[in-house]
Design an enzyme around this catalytic site. Structure first.
Site, PDB file in Angstrom:
ATOM      1  N   LEU A 114     -17.102 -10.789  -1.436  1.00  0.00           N
ATOM      2  CA  LEU A 114     -17.280 -10.684  -0.026  1.00  0.00           C
ATOM      3  C   LEU A 114     -17.818  -9.425   0.535  1.00  0.00           C
ATOM      4  O   LEU A 114     -18.157  -8.620   0.018  1.00  0.00           O
ATOM      5  CB  LEU A 114     -15.800 -10.666   0.881  1.00  0.00           C
ATOM      6  CG  LEU A 114     -14.702  -9.756   0.501  1.00  0.00           C
ATOM      7  CD1 LEU A 114     -14.657  -8.248   1.095  1.00  0.00           C
ATOM      8  CD2 LEU A 114     -13.181 -10.418   0.461  1.00  0.00           C
ATOM      9  N   CYS A 174     -20.524  -0.715  -1.964  1.00  0.00           N
ATOM     10  CA  CYS A 174     -20.626  -1.478  -3.321  1.00  0.00           C
ATOM     11  C   CYS A 174     -21.995  -1.345  -3.760  1.00  0.00           C
ATOM     12  O   CYS A 174     -22.090  -0.950  -5.090  1.00  0.00           O
ATOM     13  CB  CYS A 174     -20.324  -2.840  -3.014  1.00  0.00           C
ATOM     14  SG  CYS A 174     -18.769  -3.100  -2.171  1.00  0.00           S
ATOM     15  N   PHE A 209     -31.749 -11.143   1.831  1.00  0.00           N
ATOM     16  CA  PHE A 209     -31.974 -10.121   1.026  1.00  0.00           C
ATOM     17  C   PHE A 209     -33.586  -9.702   0.742  1.00  0.00           C
ATOM     18  O   PHE A 209     -33.773  -8.824  -0.083  1.00  0.00           O
ATOM     19  CB  PHE A 209     -31.099  -9.980  -0.319  1.00  0.00           C
ATOM     20  CG  PHE A 209     -29.884  -9.594   0.152  1.00  0.00           C
ATOM     21  CD1 PHE A 209     -28.863 -10.467   0.669  1.00  0.00           C
ATOM     22  CD2 PHE A 209     -29.095  -8.300  -0.226  1.00  0.00           C
ATOM     23  CE1 PHE A 209     -27.726 -10.361   1.084  1.00  0.00           C
ATOM     24  CE2 PHE A 209     -27.844  -7.811   0.331  1.00  0.00           C
ATOM     25  CZ  PHE A 209     -27.177  -8.938   1.040  1.00  0.00           C
ATOM     26  N   ASP A 263       0.668  -1.071   0.041  1.00  0.00           N
ATOM     27  CA  ASP A 263      -0.057  -0.063  -0.154  1.00  0.00           C
ATOM     28  C   ASP A 263       0.947   1.302  -0.057  1.00  0.00           C
ATOM     29  O   ASP A 263       1.901   1.048   0.556  1.00  0.00           O
ATOM     30  CB  ASP A 263      -0.994   0.123   1.048  1.00  0.00           C
ATOM     31  CG  ASP A 263      -2.252   0.770   1.153  1.00  0.00           C
ATOM     32  OD1 ASP A 263      -3.273   0.377   0.764  1.00  0.00           O
ATOM     33  OD2 ASP A 263      -2.069   2.005   1.075  1.00  0.00           O
ATOM     34  N   GLY A 269     -36.348  -2.214   4.970  1.00  0.00           N
ATOM     35  CA  GLY A 269     -35.732  -1.051   5.830  1.00  0.00           C
ATOM     36  C   GLY A 269     -35.823   0.349   5.195  1.00  0.00           C
ATOM     37  O   GLY A 269     -36.312   0.654   4.157  1.00  0.00           O
TER      38      GLY A 269
HETATM   39  C1  UGA Z   1     -21.941  -6.614  -0.937  1.00  0.00           C
HETATM   40  C2  UGA Z   1     -22.358  -7.797  -1.466  1.00  0.00           C
HETATM   41  O1  UGA Z   1     -23.416  -8.610  -0.445  1.00  0.00           O
HETATM   42  C3  UGA Z   1     -20.975  -8.639  -1.540  1.00  0.00           C
HETATM   43  O2  UGA Z   1     -21.370  -9.927  -2.068  1.00  0.00           O
HETATM   44  C4  UGA Z   1     -20.132  -8.052  -2.538  1.00  0.00           C
HETATM   45  O3  UGA Z   1     -18.917  -8.596  -2.619  1.00  0.00           O
HETATM   46  C5  UGA Z   1     -19.742  -6.805  -1.913  1.00  0.00           C
HETATM   47  O4  UGA Z   1     -21.114  -5.882  -1.874  1.00  0.00           O
HETATM   48  C6  UGA Z   1     -18.727  -5.913  -2.938  1.00  0.00           C
HETATM   49  O5  UGA Z   1     -19.387  -5.578  -3.876  1.00  0.00           O
HETATM   50  O6  UGA Z   1     -17.915  -5.615  -2.625  1.00  0.00           O
HETATM   51  P1  UGA Z   1     -21.630  -5.482   1.183  1.00  0.00           P
HETATM   52  O7  UGA Z   1     -21.697  -3.988   0.429  1.00  0.00           O
HETATM   53  O8  UGA Z   1     -20.517  -5.534   2.343  1.00  0.00           O
HETATM   54  O9  UGA Z   1     -21.522  -6.300   0.410  1.00  0.00           O
HETATM   55  O10 UGA Z   1     -22.912  -5.356   1.954  1.00  0.00           O
HETATM   56  P2  UGA Z   1     -24.437  -6.256   2.152  1.00  0.00           P
HETATM   57  O11 UGA Z   1     -24.313  -7.074   3.327  1.00  0.00           O
HETATM   58  O12 UGA Z   1     -24.491  -6.726   0.855  1.00  0.00           O
HETATM   59  O13 UGA Z   1     -25.371  -5.090   2.456  1.00  0.00           O
HETATM   60  C7  UGA Z   1     -25.327  -3.996   1.590  1.00  0.00           C
HETATM   61  C8  UGA Z   1     -26.626  -2.995   2.018  1.00  0.00           C
HETATM   62  O14 UGA Z   1     -27.946  -3.654   1.933  1.00  0.00           O
HETATM   63  C9  UGA Z   1     -26.410  -2.568   3.627  1.00  0.00           C
HETATM   64  O15 UGA Z   1     -26.855  -1.440   3.847  1.00  0.00           O
HETATM   65  C10 UGA Z   1     -27.646  -3.351   4.073  1.00  0.00           C
HETATM   66  O16 UGA Z   1     -28.302  -2.894   5.192  1.00  0.00           O
HETATM   67  C11 UGA Z   1     -28.637  -3.545   3.017  1.00  0.00           C
HETATM   68  N1  UGA Z   1     -29.644  -4.802   3.104  1.00  0.00           N
HETATM   69  C12 UGA Z   1     -29.104  -5.956   2.986  1.00  0.00           C
HETATM   70  C13 UGA Z   1     -30.987  -4.630   3.222  1.00  0.00           C
HETATM   71  O17 UGA Z   1     -31.567  -3.344   3.224  1.00  0.00           O
HETATM   72  N2  UGA Z   1     -31.738  -5.746   3.243  1.00  0.00           N
HETATM   73  C14 UGA Z   1     -31.290  -7.013   3.196  1.00  0.00           C
HETATM   74  O18 UGA Z   1     -32.092  -7.943   3.188  1.00  0.00           O
HETATM   75  C15 UGA Z   1     -29.928  -7.053   3.078  1.00  0.00           C
END
Ligand code: UGA
Length: 436
Positions: A153, A260, A249, A30, A253
């Site tokens: 991830l 991402c 998912f 880095d 909310g």
């Molecule tokens: C997301 C993807 O889930 C990963 O597979 C991907 O690798 C990553 O983006 C990326 O592109 O690097 P992440 O951003 O860490 O991962 O978060 P998530 O757990 O997917 O949640 C994303 C958002 O959706 C959060 O704000 C969460 O609160 C919201 N969410 C998730 C909901 O509002 N409802 C749900 O049922 C699930």
């Protein structure tokens, strides 16, 4: 194998530690020297479940080193992963400047065959673009292959996801590179999909955009529930039992945030546009999310009509629990609106107080939930941290001037809410005064 990882952010650091855990020799690069110093001392540079322990384990094994010297990394590695940021520009295109900078640097030191693997989320065609860039910089075509290996991830579960992925996607156009990637990933014992670089690049966008669309879909159903008096939780549960839909998912909310989904949905729309396609469904998912994330402010305005001078507490700032990341978090949009309407904003978050102060220096953060609720006329739950979901509602009510909670994550136990006498708004849950 000898592996280097360039860019020690979420994806880079987790990948570096993950490859080390899988018995590879890893060099993680880095350009920020403070980061390198901390990591070499075993101090994590980001909050992630299990990261500190794994960092210590890897350092003890002596199979990892952190450096700002890209030359050592290139010279000593068979496989070079690029894991730098690819943020969205104002016009929704992807900013590849960090990737360009890395390519410009590594090409100076490629003297023997290297597999250059891009893990960052990049537009379709980037693998070809990197190849051309290397040739233009005078790197002998015999000395490299470029591979696309998107990462799936989730923040908060990143180490688990890296080691236990649902699938590994590898896009390439060379048999030589395929053999090396196969050898590197075989010990993971996870299904590998070998495909073309363009397909691999698009799999990542399609996956993220699909999940984002699923969230926006269920949020629209939740908004309808609020109008017709139906219950989104029963609907999500029932829908999720259908194996074709799956229960994941479907949690309604105040919408998706993070580094991402907001970025990748916009980028996919832009990529489609470039090729003459109008990706209507993803555009709608973005629009629904833009409205959803400020829904609590609309509910509040509907209740109070004016927010000037009102003390409002925001509970949870990160875009989801178990991370310290506030990028594109709904809380940011809510706080901005509240401040625009001259409300007094107080906050509580177990991990993000310092970060929020960098964006909104004038708001007050408190060390615990109850202090943040003192004299407040409403609490808006933006993140379902466990301690927020399980807060003592009687204690909360006593602290508040007016006991109103807008639960943007449907986090609170409805029975407890009912017993507490708090005025409660949620996203599509059955009304608190109804008993089935
Ligand atoms: C997301 C993807 O889930 C990963 O597979 C991907 O690798 C990553 O983006 C990326 O592109 O690097 P992440 O951003 O860490 O991962 O978060 P998530 O757990 O997917 O949640 C994303 C958002 O959706 C959060 O704000 C969460 O609160 C919201 N969410 C998730 C909901 O509002 N409802 C749900 O049922 C699930």
């Amino acid at each position: 194998m000898n592996v280097s990882v360039i860019g020690a952010g979420y994806v880079g650091l987790v990948s570096a530690l993950g490859f080390c855990k899988m018995n590879n020799n890893v060099i993680c690069v880095d350009k920020k020297i403070e980061k390198i110093t901390k990591l070499n001392r075993g101090i994590p540079t980001l909050y992630e479940e299990g990261l500190e322990e794994l960092l210590k384990e890897c350092l003890q094994s002596r199979n990892i080193m952190f450096t700002d010297d890209i030359r050592i990394a290139v010279e000593k590695s068979d496989v070079i992963f690029i894991t730098v940021g690819t943020p969205t520009l104002e016009n929704w295109e992807v900013d590849l400047s960090q990737l360009n900078e890395v390519i410009r640097e590594i090409c100076k030191y490629i003297k023997s065959y290297k597999v250059i693997v891009n893990k960052s989320t990049v537009p379709v065609g980037t693998q070809k673009y990197i190849k051309q860039l290397l040739v233009d910089k005078g790197v002998n075509e015999e000395n490299f292959d470029v591979v696309s290996n998107p990462e799936f991830l989730r923040e908060g579960k990143a180490i688990y996801d890296f080691l236990n992925a649902d699938r590994i996607v590898i896009g390439l156009d060379s048999e030589r590179a395929r053999k090396i990637m196969e050898k590197l990933y075989k010990p993971f014992n996870i299904e590998i999909i070998f495909t073309t670089p363009e397909t691999a690049e698009l799999i990542k966008y399609a996956s993220n955009a699909f999940l984002a669309t699923k969230i926006s879909f269920i949020n629209e159903v939740a908004n309808l529930c609020d109008k017709v008096g139906a219950d989104i939780e029963v609907i999500s549960y029932a829908m999720g039992l259908d194996k074709r839909i799956s229960p994941e998912f479907l949690k309604a909310g105040i919408g998706f945030g993070g580094s991402c989904f907001p970025k990748d949905t916009k980028a996919l729309v832009k990529i489609a546009e470039k090729y003459g396609c109008n990706f209507k469904i993803v555009k709608s998912a973005i629009e629904v999310n833009n409205n959803q994330r400020i829904l609590p402010v609309k509910i509040l305005l509907n209740y109070y009509k004016k927010l000037e001078g009102k003390v409002i507490t925001v509970l949870g700032l990160t875009f989801k629990p178990d991370t310290d990341d506030i990028r594109e978090a709904p809380s940011l949009y809510i706080i901005r609106r509240l401040l625009d309407m001259k409300a007094v904003v107080k906050c509580y978050d177990p991990k993000a107080s310092d970060e929020i102060k960098k964006i909104f220096p004038d708001i007050n953060c408190y060390p615990n939930i109850y202090d943040s609720l003192e004299g407040s006329s409403c609490a808006i739950i933006c993140t379902e941290w466990k301690e927020i979901s399980s807060m003592n509602l009687e204690k909360a009510k006593l602290k508040m001037k007016e006991p109103i909670i807008i639960d943007g994550r449907n986090a609170l136990d409805l029975n407890k809410v009912r017993d507490s006498g708090i005025i409660y708004f949620s996203i599509g849950r059955k009304r608190q005064n109804l008993k089935l």
